[in-house]
Design a protein around this motif. Structure first.
Motif, mmCIF file in Angstrom:
data_model
loop_
_atom_site.group_PDB
_atom_site.id
_atom_site.type_symbol
_atom_site.label_atom_id
_atom_site.label_comp_id
_atom_site.label_asym_id
_atom_site.label_seq_id
_atom_site.Cartn_x
_atom_site.Cartn_y
_atom_site.Cartn_z
ATOM 1 N N ASP A 59 7.514 19.540 34.435
ATOM 2 C CA ASP A 59 8.795 19.339 33.741
ATOM 3 C C ASP A 59 9.139 20.462 32.778
ATOM 4 N N GLU A 60 8.719 21.677 33.097
ATOM 5 C CA GLU A 60 9.063 22.837 32.275
ATOM 6 C C GLU A 60 10.320 23.542 32.774
ATOM 7 N N ILE A 61 10.786 23.171 33.951
ATOM 8 C CA ILE A 61 11.969 23.795 34.529
ATOM 9 C C ILE A 61 12.994 22.710 34.807
ATOM 10 N N CYS A 62 14.186 22.901 34.293
ATOM 11 C CA CYS A 62 15.277 21.946 34.493
ATOM 12 C C CYS A 62 15.846 22.100 35.904
ATOM 13 N N PRO A 63 16.290 21.003 36.504
ATOM 14 C CA PRO A 63 16.872 21.105 37.847
ATOM 15 C C PRO A 63 18.041 22.083 37.922
ATOM 16 N N GLU A 64 18.856 22.152 36.873
ATOM 17 C CA GLU A 64 20.014 23.049 36.926
ATOM 18 C C GLU A 64 19.612 24.522 36.969
ATOM 19 N N ASP A 65 18.368 24.837 36.651
ATOM 20 C CA ASP A 65 17.886 26.216 36.717
ATOM 21 C C ASP A 65 17.343 26.582 38.102
ATOM 22 N N LEU A 107 6.878 31.402 44.073
ATOM 23 C CA LEU A 107 7.429 30.055 44.133
ATOM 24 C C LEU A 107 6.352 29.013 43.827
ATOM 25 N N GLY A 108 5.099 29.346 44.087
ATOM 26 C CA GLY A 108 4.004 28.434 43.760
ATOM 27 C C GLY A 108 3.886 28.207 42.259
ATOM 28 N N GLU A 109 4.057 29.258 41.478
ATOM 29 C CA GLU A 109 4.029 29.122 40.024
ATOM 30 C C GLU A 109 5.214 28.296 39.544
ATOM 31 N N VAL A 110 6.371 28.533 40.149
ATOM 32 C CA VAL A 110 7.556 27.761 39.802
ATOM 33 C C VAL A 110 7.322 26.290 40.139
ATOM 34 N N ALA A 111 6.695 26.026 41.279
ATOM 35 C CA ALA A 111 6.426 24.642 41.678
ATOM 36 C C ALA A 111 5.543 23.944 40.646
ATOM 37 N N CYS A 112 4.556 24.640 40.134
ATOM 38 C CA CYS A 112 3.671 24.068 39.128
ATOM 39 C C CYS A 112 4.442 23.775 37.842
ATOM 40 N N ARG A 113 5.245 24.713 37.404
ATOM 41 C CA ARG A 113 6.026 24.525 36.182
ATOM 42 C C ARG A 113 7.090 23.447 36.362
ATOM 43 N N TYR A 114 7.658 23.365 37.550
ATOM 44 C CA TYR A 114 8.631 22.313 37.877
ATOM 45 C C TYR A 114 7.951 20.946 37.804
ATOM 46 N N GLN A 115 6.774 20.855 38.375
ATOM 47 C CA GLN A 115 6.040 19.593 38.395
ATOM 48 C C GLN A 115 5.637 19.156 36.984
ATOM 49 N N MET A 158 10.898 16.656 29.513
ATOM 50 C CA MET A 158 11.419 17.996 29.508
ATOM 51 C C MET A 158 11.120 18.619 28.169
ATOM 52 N N GLY A 159 10.766 19.850 28.158
ATOM 53 C CA GLY A 159 10.457 20.522 26.906
ATOM 54 C C GLY A 159 11.691 20.718 26.057
ATOM 55 N N ALA A 160 11.535 20.589 24.782
ATOM 56 C CA ALA A 160 12.633 20.817 23.858
ATOM 57 C C ALA A 160 12.867 22.302 23.699
ATOM 58 N N GLU A 161 14.054 22.624 23.235
ATOM 59 C CA GLU A 161 14.385 24.027 23.030
ATOM 60 C C GLU A 161 13.365 24.655 22.100
ATOM 61 N N GLY A 162 12.861 25.795 22.491
ATOM 62 C CA GLY A 162 11.881 26.497 21.670
ATOM 63 C C GLY A 162 10.445 26.246 22.086
ATOM 64 N N THR A 163 10.188 25.204 22.883
ATOM 65 C CA THR A 163 8.805 24.939 23.267
ATOM 66 C C THR A 163 8.488 25.406 24.674
ATOM 67 N N THR A 164 9.496 25.555 25.514
ATOM 68 C CA THR A 164 9.254 26.059 26.859
ATOM 69 C C THR A 164 10.236 27.178 27.150
#
Length: 174
Positions: free
Chosen positions: A31-37, A21-29, A1-7
């Motif tokens: 690890d740029e998006i936390c599950p809680e988001d 949602l495709g872009e979100v899927a890529c960023r999720y994959q 997961m990216g540290a604060e300030g890097t993503t």
């Protein structure tokens, strides 16, 4: 997961034009998006006109729901929407390009690059290799490997970032 300030956080992603949602899927994959988001992102996707039963369900979940359940629901919502998760290594390479762009734009400091395991990224191009080779594996390595010549390192890192962002696209993804 990216540290604060890097993503960028989910709010920045949503307000910067990340609407598919495709872009979100890529960023999720990557690890740029936390599950809680993901529940907030699901709600934004619904507001943008996307619809699936699991997307509706996920949009109503609280941020503190079990991360595994959130991930499962998000992946199910993607499947219901006909969106495949990209290959993790390709998603990570796209994330590397976004990181280089943020460095160039001054949104990320060179020292912040060591907060993720970029050195483990499976790179394929010379531009990717050049950029990743300049990222120390840990914070202590910055001083150990660079000594007092951090200005030269910063300049080389920016040059490599420019080369990476100027290189041809690496394929489908975000």
């Amino acid at each position: 997961m990216g540290a604060e300030g890097t993503t960028p956080g989910p709010e920045a992603l949503l307000h910067s034009g990340l609407t598919t949602l495709g872009e979100v899927a890529c960023r999720y994959q990557a690890d740029e998006i936390c599950p809680e988001d993901l529940p907030v992102i699901a709600a934004e996707a619904l507001a943008a006109g996307l619809d699936s039963p699991t997307l509706c369900e996920l949009a109503g979940w609280p941020r503190h729901a079990d991360a595994r359940d959130i991930r499962d629901a998000f992946e199910q919502a993607l499947a219901e929407s006909g969106i495949e998760l990209p290959d993790p290594s390709l998603a990570r390479r796209h994330a590397l390009r976004r990181l280089a762009a943020r460095l160039i734009d001054g949104e990320t400091a060179p020292a912040d690059l060591v907060t993720d395991d970029w050195w483990e990224t499976e790179v394929e191009t010379a531009a990717e290799r050049s950029f990743v080779a300049l990222i120390p594996q840990c914070e202590c390595c910055i001083e150990y490997t660079l000594g007092l010549d951090q200005q030269t390192w910063t300049a080389q890192l920016r040059i490599a970032a420019l080369a990476l962002t100027s290189s041809p696209p690496i394929g489908p993804g975000c």
